[in-house]
Write an enzyme that holds these catalytic residues in place. Structure first.
Site: not given
Ligand code: TYM
Length: 328
Positions: A111, A194, A197
């Site tokens: 990032k 991957k 967004k």
């Molecule tokens: P975030 O908001 O980017 O994504 C939410 C969830 O979607 C999954 N994900 C994917 N899985 C498969 N293929 C993809 N291309 C893909 N893109 C996203 C992510 O792995 C995630 O599970 N840091 C985290 C948010 C967070 C969090 C937490 C998660 C904050 N605190 C505590 C678990 C527990 C994030 O940015 O996810």
């Protein structure tokens, strides 16, 4: 009862990777497990600074979470900024994680590289400390996430173990839980990255809100390769394997078995597009209905914040007591 926690950021549109990699798993366990799911708006501030945007994306995301089937009777769905303990425990986590550990996080490296020459907040760097707080506040044993969040759950484990050994047993040590298919959904135009967004081209990103015709078109135009053999081989054939993975996540059959049914790329693309449309259509309908009743969404989030706050406050107090902060 097993305690589960997972969260999602309200940054941009929810996409197929989020759904297949994580959200679907949230729904699957909700009646057997005690599940907490946060819309982590404070995390979104690491890369958002326009006024008013996060609040809007938060309510939209809440509608998606209920639309996919999270049942407010059993699942605690809350907004991170409504539960102040997340920020409070995050500071303690920042003092428990090292600079070296944070420097090794691939998400920070990716990032910050993308934002080179732009504003890079300290929050983008300390992000895993807030994420550790999210998880540890709820005594979560399981954290259902996509593959890209595995490293962040690992660092949470390390930090929890360190805190417990310094101050005595306080936190439950969590583990990441990943789906058999869909843990890493790749971009349809660039299948070595991957689905995200922040993708450069819109054509490779399947949004939950995309019209069925748009979804079908995106799959028809998915990048494959110049051969014509349908084979599941992620390294040599990333585009074809991504389609097989997505189809597998939709149908429950293994990607290897599915590969034997196709001799050409065209039908594989069409079938995968159709399967995704069938999955999304009922969810999109519910999402529209839910957004029409914002008052009800606000009420549900208030109930969620109340339940989450009770658990979080008790854990934060346990951490303060373990450290030996002076009681007021
Ligand atoms: P975030 O908001 O980017 O994504 C939410 C969830 O979607 C999954 N994900 C994917 N899985 C498969 N293929 C993809 N291309 C893909 N893109 C996203 C992510 O792995 C995630 O599970 N840091 C985290 C948010 C967070 C969090 C937490 C998660 C904050 N605190 C505590 C678990 C527990 C994030 O940015 O996810």
């Amino acid at each position: 009862m097993t305690r589960v926690l997972s969260c999602i950021q309200p940054t941009g549109d929810v996409h197929l990777g989020n759904y297949l990699g994580a959200l679907r798993n949230w729904v699957a366990g909700q009646h057997e497990k005690d599940v907490f799911h946060g819309i982590v708006d404070l995390h979104a501030l690491t890369i958002t600074d326009a006024p008013g945007v996060v609040g809007e994306t938060t309510v939209d995301l809440a509608a998606w979470l209920f639309a996919i089937g999270l049942d407010p009777q059993v699942a605690t769905v809350f907004v991170q900024s409504h539960v102040a303990e997340h920020s409070q425990l995050a500071w303690i986590m920042e003092c428990t994680v090292s600079y070296g550990e944070l420097s090794r996080m691939t998400q920070f490296k990716d990032k910050s590289a993308k934002r080179e020459g732009d504003f890079i907040s300290a929050g983008l760097f300390t992000y895993p400390a807030l994420m550790a707080a999210d998880i540890l506040l709820y005594d979560a044993q399981e954290v259902p996430v996509g593959d890209d969040q595995r490293q962040h759950v690992e660092i949470t484990r390390d930090v929890a173990i360190r805190f417990n050994s310094r101050f005595g047993d306080t936190f439950v040590i969590p583990k990441a839980v990943m789906p058999a298919a869909g843990a890493r959904v790749m971009d349809l135009q660039d299948p070595t990255s991957k689905m995200s967004k922040s993708a450069e081209s819109d054509a490779g990103l399947v949004r939950m809100s995309d019209d069925p015709k748009v979804v079908a078109k995106k799959f028809k135009r998915a990048v494959t390769d110049s051969e014509s053999e349908v084979r599941y081989d992620r390294a040599a054939k990333p585009g074809v394997s991504n389609l097989l993975d997505i189809l597998s996540a939709c149908t429950g059959e293994s990607p290897e078995t599915l590969a034997t049914r196709y001799t050409q790329y065209g039908p594989l693309k069409t079938d995968t597009g159709d399967a995704v449309v069938a999955l999304l259509e009922p969810i999109q309908r519910r999402h529209r209905e839910l957004l029409d009743d914002r008052g009800e969404l606000t009420r549900l989030l208030r109930v969620g914040a109340e339940r989450a706050g009770t658990v979080a406050a008790a854990t934060l107090q346990r951490a303060y007591d373990a450290i030996g902060l002076l009681p007021r």
